[in-house]
Write a protein that holds these residues in place. Sequence first.
Motif, PDB file in Angstrom:
ATOM      1  N   THR A   1      61.478  28.842  20.477  1.00  0.00           N
ATOM      2  CA  THR A   1      60.933  28.681  19.052  1.00  0.00           C
ATOM      3  C   THR A   1      59.510  29.721  19.128  1.00  0.00           C
ATOM      4  N   ASN A   2      59.248  30.093  19.963  1.00  0.00           N
ATOM      5  CA  ASN A   2      58.139  31.116  20.208  1.00  0.00           C
ATOM      6  C   ASN A   2      56.947  30.127  19.687  1.00  0.00           C
ATOM      7  N   ARG A   3      56.938  29.025  19.957  1.00  0.00           N
ATOM      8  CA  ARG A   3      55.670  28.047  19.720  1.00  0.00           C
ATOM      9  C   ARG A   3      54.983  27.958  20.759  1.00  0.00           C
ATOM     10  N   THR A   4      53.482  27.851  20.573  1.00  0.00           N
ATOM     11  CA  THR A   4      52.494  27.763  21.621  1.00  0.00           C
ATOM     12  C   THR A   4      51.739  26.524  21.072  1.00  0.00           C
ATOM     13  N   ALA A   5      51.671  25.524  22.308  1.00  0.00           N
ATOM     14  CA  ALA A   5      50.910  24.344  21.717  1.00  0.00           C
ATOM     15  C   ALA A   5      49.613  24.259  22.829  1.00  0.00           C
ATOM     16  N   VAL A   6      48.655  23.874  22.394  1.00  0.00           N
ATOM     17  CA  VAL A   6      47.370  23.881  23.199  1.00  0.00           C
ATOM     18  C   VAL A   6      47.041  22.377  23.243  1.00  0.00           C
ATOM     19  N   LEU A   7      46.957  21.980  24.519  1.00  0.00           N
ATOM     20  CA  LEU A   7      46.676  20.457  24.961  1.00  0.00           C
ATOM     21  C   LEU A   7      45.418  20.249  25.397  1.00  0.00           C
ATOM     22  N   VAL A   8      44.767  18.992  25.169  1.00  0.00           N
ATOM     23  CA  VAL A   8      43.359  18.814  25.654  1.00  0.00           C
ATOM     24  C   VAL A   8      43.594  17.161  26.013  1.00  0.00           C
ATOM     25  N   ASP A   9      43.508  16.753  27.219  1.00  0.00           N
ATOM     26  CA  ASP A   9      43.690  15.556  27.922  1.00  0.00           C
ATOM     27  C   ASP A   9      44.914  14.857  27.245  1.00  0.00           C
ATOM     28  N   GLY A  10      45.963  15.808  27.263  1.00  0.00           N
ATOM     29  CA  GLY A  10      47.370  15.246  27.013  1.00  0.00           C
ATOM     30  C   GLY A  10      47.696  15.369  25.445  1.00  0.00           C
ATOM     31  N   GLU A  11      46.854  15.400  24.390  1.00  0.00           N
ATOM     32  CA  GLU A  11      46.811  15.573  23.218  1.00  0.00           C
ATOM     33  C   GLU A  11      47.019  16.918  22.784  1.00  0.00           C
ATOM     34  N   VAL A  12      47.834  16.863  21.403  1.00  0.00           N
ATOM     35  CA  VAL A  12      47.973  18.306  21.001  1.00  0.00           C
ATOM     36  C   VAL A  12      46.789  18.808  20.199  1.00  0.00           C
ATOM     37  N   ARG A  13      46.118  19.895  20.502  1.00  0.00           N
ATOM     38  CA  ARG A  13      44.903  20.259  19.585  1.00  0.00           C
ATOM     39  C   ARG A  13      45.241  21.257  18.880  1.00  0.00           C
ATOM     40  N   ARG A  14      46.293  22.230  19.130  1.00  0.00           N
ATOM     41  CA  ARG A  14      46.587  23.403  18.215  1.00  0.00           C
ATOM     42  C   ARG A  14      48.032  23.852  18.366  1.00  0.00           C
ATOM     43  N   ILE A  15      48.766  24.158  17.141  1.00  0.00           N
ATOM     44  CA  ILE A  15      50.002  24.760  17.372  1.00  0.00           C
ATOM     45  C   ILE A  15      49.933  25.899  16.659  1.00  0.00           C
ATOM     46  N   GLU A  16      50.570  27.161  17.407  1.00  0.00           N
ATOM     47  CA  GLU A  16      50.716  28.372  16.879  1.00  0.00           C
ATOM     48  C   GLU A  16      52.116  28.849  16.938  1.00  0.00           C
ATOM     49  N   ASP A  17      52.676  29.468  15.885  1.00  0.00           N
ATOM     50  CA  ASP A  17      54.110  29.739  15.870  1.00  0.00           C
ATOM     51  C   ASP A  17      54.069  31.555  15.670  1.00  0.00           C
ATOM     52  N   GLY A  18      54.793  32.026  16.560  1.00  0.00           N
ATOM     53  CA  GLY A  18      55.336  33.379  16.505  1.00  0.00           C
ATOM     54  C   GLY A  18      54.302  34.260  16.895  1.00  0.00           C
ATOM     55  N   LEU A  19      53.491  34.140  17.779  1.00  0.00           N
ATOM     56  CA  LEU A  19      52.372  34.987  18.375  1.00  0.00           C
ATOM     57  C   LEU A  19      52.820  36.189  18.984  1.00  0.00           C
ATOM     58  N   SER A  20      52.189  37.107  18.732  1.00  0.00           N
ATOM     59  CA  SER A  20      52.452  38.381  19.572  1.00  0.00           C
ATOM     60  C   SER A  20      52.054  38.191  21.115  1.00  0.00           C
ATOM     61  N   LEU A  21      52.046  39.334  21.872  1.00  0.00           N
ATOM     62  CA  LEU A  21      51.578  39.011  23.083  1.00  0.00           C
ATOM     63  C   LEU A  21      50.107  39.095  22.967  1.00  0.00           C
ATOM     64  N   SER A  22      49.270  39.974  22.397  1.00  0.00           N
ATOM     65  CA  SER A  22      47.892  40.269  22.140  1.00  0.00           C
ATOM     66  C   SER A  22      47.344  38.840  21.551  1.00  0.00           C
ATOM     67  N   GLU A  23      47.983  38.353  20.704  1.00  0.00           N
ATOM     68  CA  GLU A  23      47.326  37.207  20.106  1.00  0.00           C
ATOM     69  C   GLU A  23      47.515  36.149  21.080  1.00  0.00           C
ATOM     70  N   PHE A  24      48.713  35.797  21.935  1.00  0.00           N
ATOM     71  CA  PHE A  24      48.878  34.988  22.616  1.00  0.00           C
ATOM     72  C   PHE A  24      47.808  35.039  23.769  1.00  0.00           C
ATOM     73  N   MET A  25      47.401  36.250  24.167  1.00  0.00           N
ATOM     74  CA  MET A  25      46.664  36.557  25.124  1.00  0.00           C
ATOM     75  C   MET A  25      45.253  36.145  24.497  1.00  0.00           C
ATOM     76  N   SER A  26      44.757  36.226  23.523  1.00  0.00           N
ATOM     77  CA  SER A  26      43.687  35.875  22.526  1.00  0.00           C
ATOM     78  C   SER A  26      43.595  34.383  22.783  1.00  0.00           C
ATOM     79  N   VAL A  27      44.642  33.486  22.447  1.00  0.00           N
ATOM     80  CA  VAL A  27      44.530  32.153  22.538  1.00  0.00           C
ATOM     81  C   VAL A  27      43.984  31.811  24.000  1.00  0.00           C
ATOM     82  N   GLN A  28      44.615  32.493  25.032  1.00  0.00           N
ATOM     83  CA  GLN A  28      44.352  32.002  26.315  1.00  0.00           C
ATOM     84  C   GLN A  28      42.955  32.218  26.598  1.00  0.00           C
ATOM     85  N   GLY A  29      42.601  33.197  26.124  1.00  0.00           N
ATOM     86  CA  GLY A  29      40.924  33.543  26.457  1.00  0.00           C
ATOM     87  C   GLY A  29      40.262  32.452  25.800  1.00  0.00           C
TER      88      GLY A  29
END
Length: 128
Positions: free
Chosen positions: A89-117
């Motif tokens: 689905t190209n869905r990215t989920a960010v979890l903190v202490d097991g809880e979903v804090r953020r969901i992003e759909d359809g990120l490009s590689l550079s956008e995904f790398m920004s989320v990683q940062g």
Amino acid sequence: MKRQIVIDSEARKKLQEVFGVSRVTVWKALNYESENDLARKIRFAAVKEMGGVEINGPLPGFETIHNTANRITTQTFGPRVKIILYWDTNRTAVLVDGEVRRIEDGLSLSEFMSVQGEVYKLALSLNS
């Protein structure tokens, strides 16, 4: 992981505007792919003015696991923070202490790398 300066996507855009340069120029400066006066100024501004974090070498507590059977990639940033990328689905989920804090759909590689940062900086702040 090689030497780089991690900042969020808004800070990257601000550097482009301030210095009147392209996204690629900022990327090359932050990833130490260019070494000139402009690149040094961009790096200095990223750290001093934009809250950038410099990384030099492997990140402690950082691990990437590619689970081909379940078609997901999980990246951990220490004991509390992780990113899960769902391949189908190209869905990215960010979890903190097991809880979903953020969901992003359809990120490009550079956008995904920004989320990683951003997630890396979050993990640093939580572990401080």
